[in-house]
Scaffold this motif. Structure first.
Motif, PDB file in Angstrom:
ATOM      1  N   ASP A 251       2.473  27.920 -27.924  1.00 55.66           N
ATOM      2  CA  ASP A 251       2.498  27.620 -29.419  1.00 55.66           C
ATOM      3  C   ASP A 251       3.683  26.820 -29.802  1.00 55.66           C
ATOM      4  OD1 ASP A 251       4.828  29.051 -29.215  1.00 55.66           O
ATOM      5  OD2 ASP A 251       3.929  30.850 -29.984  1.00 55.66           O
ATOM      6  N   LEU A 252       3.707  26.490 -31.294  1.00 48.85           N
ATOM      7  CA  LEU A 252       4.770  25.577 -31.682  1.00 48.85           C
ATOM      8  C   LEU A 252       6.110  25.963 -31.560  1.00 48.85           C
ATOM      9  CD1 LEU A 252       2.752  24.598 -34.920  1.00 48.85           C
ATOM     10  CD2 LEU A 252       2.695  23.377 -32.755  1.00 48.85           C
ATOM     11  N   TRP A 253       6.375  27.418 -31.123  1.00 50.55           N
ATOM     12  CA  TRP A 253       7.689  27.598 -30.848  1.00 50.55           C
ATOM     13  C   TRP A 253       8.407  26.958 -29.676  1.00 50.55           C
ATOM     14  CZ3 TRP A 253      10.139  29.294 -34.713  1.00 50.55           C
ATOM     15  CH2 TRP A 253       9.681  30.017 -35.876  1.00 50.55           C
ATOM     16  N   THR A 254       7.351  26.746 -28.757  1.00 47.78           N
ATOM     17  CA  THR A 254       7.735  26.046 -27.432  1.00 47.78           C
ATOM     18  C   THR A 254       8.098  24.672 -27.758  1.00 47.78           C
ATOM     19  OG1 THR A 254       5.757  27.529 -26.370  1.00 47.78           O
ATOM     20  CG2 THR A 254       6.684  25.498 -25.190  1.00 47.78           C
ATOM     21  N   ILE A 255       7.237  23.989 -28.634  1.00 45.22           N
ATOM     22  CA  ILE A 255       7.459  22.456 -28.878  1.00 45.22           C
ATOM     23  C   ILE A 255       8.954  22.556 -29.753  1.00 45.22           C
ATOM     24  CG2 ILE A 255       6.741  20.504 -30.348  1.00 45.22           C
ATOM     25  CD1 ILE A 255       4.769  21.102 -28.056  1.00 45.22           C
ATOM     26  N   ARG A 256       9.039  23.171 -30.488  1.00 47.35           N
ATOM     27  CA  ARG A 256      10.315  23.391 -31.137  1.00 47.35           C
ATOM     28  C   ARG A 256      11.422  23.765 -30.191  1.00 47.35           C
ATOM     29  NH1 ARG A 256      13.690  27.655 -34.213  1.00 47.35           N
ATOM     30  NH2 ARG A 256      13.196  28.919 -31.858  1.00 47.35           N
ATOM     31  N   LEU A 271       5.229  13.254 -32.391  1.00 46.00           N
ATOM     32  CA  LEU A 271       4.674  14.680 -31.893  1.00 46.00           C
ATOM     33  C   LEU A 271       2.927  14.075 -32.204  1.00 46.00           C
ATOM     34  CD1 LEU A 271       6.556  17.209 -33.791  1.00 46.00           C
ATOM     35  CD2 LEU A 271       6.984  16.414 -31.545  1.00 46.00           C
ATOM     36  N   ALA A 272       2.388  14.743 -31.320  1.00 45.66           N
ATOM     37  CA  ALA A 272       0.810  14.603 -31.328  1.00 45.66           C
ATOM     38  C   ALA A 272       0.338  15.874 -31.305  1.00 45.66           C
ATOM     39  CB  ALA A 272       0.412  13.427 -30.187  1.00 45.66           C
ATOM     40  N   TRP A 273      -0.915  15.894 -31.403  1.00 39.22           N
ATOM     41  CA  TRP A 273      -1.963  17.052 -31.248  1.00 39.22           C
ATOM     42  C   TRP A 273      -1.564  18.300 -31.798  1.00 39.22           C
ATOM     43  CZ3 TRP A 273      -6.846  16.740 -29.483  1.00 39.22           C
ATOM     44  CH2 TRP A 273      -7.261  15.555 -29.135  1.00 39.22           C
ATOM     45  N   ARG A 296       5.474  27.804 -41.257  1.00 41.25           N
ATOM     46  CA  ARG A 296       6.612  27.106 -42.074  1.00 41.25           C
ATOM     47  C   ARG A 296       7.051  26.099 -40.712  1.00 41.25           C
ATOM     48  NH1 ARG A 296       8.468  23.958 -45.620  1.00 41.25           N
ATOM     49  NH2 ARG A 296      10.715  23.872 -45.372  1.00 41.25           N
ATOM     50  N   LEU A 297       6.963  26.426 -39.429  1.00 46.88           N
ATOM     51  CA  LEU A 297       7.289  25.428 -38.394  1.00 46.88           C
ATOM     52  C   LEU A 297       6.341  24.447 -38.458  1.00 46.88           C
ATOM     53  CD1 LEU A 297       9.194  24.912 -35.815  1.00 46.88           C
ATOM     54  CD2 LEU A 297       7.744  26.354 -34.579  1.00 46.88           C
ATOM     55  N   TYR A 298       5.128  24.495 -38.487  1.00 45.65           N
ATOM     56  CA  TYR A 298       3.986  23.488 -38.356  1.00 45.65           C
ATOM     57  C   TYR A 298       4.593  22.330 -39.454  1.00 45.65           C
ATOM     58  CZ  TYR A 298      -0.205  21.274 -39.477  1.00 45.65           C
ATOM     59  OH  TYR A 298      -1.370  20.351 -39.691  1.00 45.65           O
ATOM     60  N   ASN A 302       5.724  18.385 -38.918  1.00 46.02           N
ATOM     61  CA  ASN A 302       4.883  17.272 -39.254  1.00 46.02           C
ATOM     62  C   ASN A 302       5.734  16.451 -40.161  1.00 46.02           C
ATOM     63  OD1 ASN A 302       2.166  17.069 -38.713  1.00 46.02           O
ATOM     64  ND2 ASN A 302       1.617  19.132 -39.877  1.00 46.02           N
ATOM     65  N   GLN A 303       6.706  17.313 -41.065  1.00 49.15           N
ATOM     66  CA  GLN A 303       7.471  16.522 -42.027  1.00 49.15           C
ATOM     67  C   GLN A 303       8.596  15.584 -40.860  1.00 49.15           C
ATOM     68  OE1 GLN A 303       9.729  18.864 -44.689  1.00 49.15           O
ATOM     69  NE2 GLN A 303       8.056  19.924 -45.115  1.00 49.15           N
TER      70      GLN A 303
END
Ligand code: SF4
Length: 419
Positions: A251-256, A271-273, A296-298, A302-303
């Motif tokens: 999930d996006l926590w991993t990317i974070r 970042l992609a996908w 919020r993380l998403y 993106n920002q």
């Protein structure tokens, strides 16, 4: 030179899994104007050579009906004609734009001549490092007439063992470094595409080895990194593993967490996908992680990606991650052996597994000894299954990969990838 047994097994399984994909009819053109400054276009081809070989455990971009050179060029024309005049960067690709069997040289020339009529400053495309050759890159650069040419290589990870044992991309970092040199010598820009969420790895390993891969990719000369989370696509080994509860996408926590581990390098990271792309031939995607805790993380990710500003990222680093259940980790060697055995038995290779299980265990042990991933110190007897000189196996494979494939190599110029 013999293909490692690991690649032989994963390729056999993947060719079988991919064989029941239905061919799709590509549209004449496809352009996604992502922002006023950035657009993505795809041009159709018969498909990726490496996909047809059974490589890449996470990939399924679909398989098209036969595509003529005129259709490829026409798709580029439609993309260029449809671009917003404000577009500065155009990503345009098939799968391996520099592979002559996928994109014939004369057709590639026509496509790049079309791109030279576009209003953009930068053209990005994707290629496999084995397809990067001076004459091809230089030709593209010359045709682009002063525009920047960026080539994204599907590196996935800088750990050679993980790349072949978990992703089934058995090429070496030596080959990658050579491709980066060729790109630079041709005045082009080298991008490393890194995937977070490689099958068989725990989340802890994913974060650690992806962060390490960012540093290593930059250290061998890549100019930019493209970091993306894996999505589970049908007709992939990742999908088969997920269906049997042996794999979950990140999930996006991993990317974070990866970004936080390389916060000094984020100016080089794109970042992609973060969202799925509805491109032609897109596979069904399953097992997507819940977005409830990452809304919020998403937005912040993106920002960061669109503004290139560090502030949203700093806020993302400060967000508190919801508690996740710790699971007991077995060694990577155990996970690989268990997963391989399950794949072999589930997809009709029992006999092959019985014959090769012990040799695969040796291959894994020897590969792990060169890997950056923490691993158990179980020792196995030395054998001659693989050369023991560090880096030798994948380096040799990089040079012999096509001839030594132990699965049939479909002729993409004559029939379907699954024919
Ligand atoms: S990851 Fe790249 S090289 Fe591998 S099958 Fe997909 S498009 Fe082809």
């Amino acid at each position: 030179m013999r293909m490692p047994l690991t690649t032989s097994l994963l390729s056999r399984v993947a060719v079988g899994i991919r064989s029941n994909r239905r061919e799709y009819i590509p549209p004449a053109g496809y352009l996604n104007q992502v922002t006023p400054q950035y657009a993505e276009a795809w041009f159709p081809t018969k498909g990726c050579f490496w996909d047809a070989m059974g490589h890449c455990t996470t990939c399924n971009y679909g398989v098209s009906v036969e595509v003529s050179p005129d259709q490829m060029v026409r798709a580029a024309e439609i993309a260029v004609d449809s671009l917003a005049p404000s577009t500065r960067t155009l990503w345009i690709s098939a799968f391996d734009t520099l592979h002559d069997r996928e994109v014939p040289p004369a057709t590639r020339r026509e496509i790049f001549a079309v791109l030279a009529r576009s209003p953009v400053d930068t053209i990005l495309t994707e290629a496999h490092p084995a397809s990067v050759r001076s004459e091809k890159v230089q030709e593209c650069v010359e045709l682009l007439d002063g525009r920047t040419f960026g080539i994204q290589l599907g590196v996935e990870t800088m750990d050679e063992f993980i790349r072949y044992a978990c992703v089934n991309k058995p090429y070496s970092n030596t080959l990658l470094a050579r491709a980066v040199d060729v790109i630079h010598d041709s005045d082009a820009v080298a991008y490393a595409n890194l995937i977070a969420g490689i099958p068989f790895l725990t989340e802890r390993e994913v974060v650690a080895q992806t962060a390490l891969s960012v540093r290593q990719a930059i250290s061998i000369g890549f100019d930019q990194i493209v970091l993306f989370p894996n999505h589970v696509k049908e007709h992939t080994i990742a999908f088969a593993l997920a269906e049997s509860n042996r794999y979950s996408p990140p999930d996006l926590w991993t990317i974070r967490d990866v970004l936080a581990a390389v916060s000094d390098l984020v100016s080089e990271i794109h970042l992609a996908w973060l969202d799925l792309k509805p491109h032609p031939g897109a596979a069904e995607v399953s097992f997507e992680p819940s977005r409830v805790s990452t809304k919020r993380l998403y937005d912040l990710l993106n920002q960061f990606d669109h503004s290139r500003s560090y502030e949203p990222l700093q806020e993302a680093f400060d967000l508190i991650r919801p508690h996740t259940q710790e699971c007991t980790e077995t060694s990577l060697k155990s996970r690989l052996l268990d997963g391989y055995q399950w794949l072999a038995r589930t997809f009709g290779h029992d006999h092959w597994w019985v014959e090769n299980e012990d040799k695969i265990a040796v291959e894994i042990q020897q590969g792990l000894s060169r890997s950056s991933v923490d691993h158990s110190t179980e020792s196995l007897p030395e054998t001659d299954v693989l050369p023991t000189r560090p880096g030798r196996v994948v380096e040799d494979l990089a040079l012999n990969i096509v001839d030594s494939a132990s699965v049939p190599v479909p002729d993409l110029t004559k029939g379907g990838a699954n024919g």
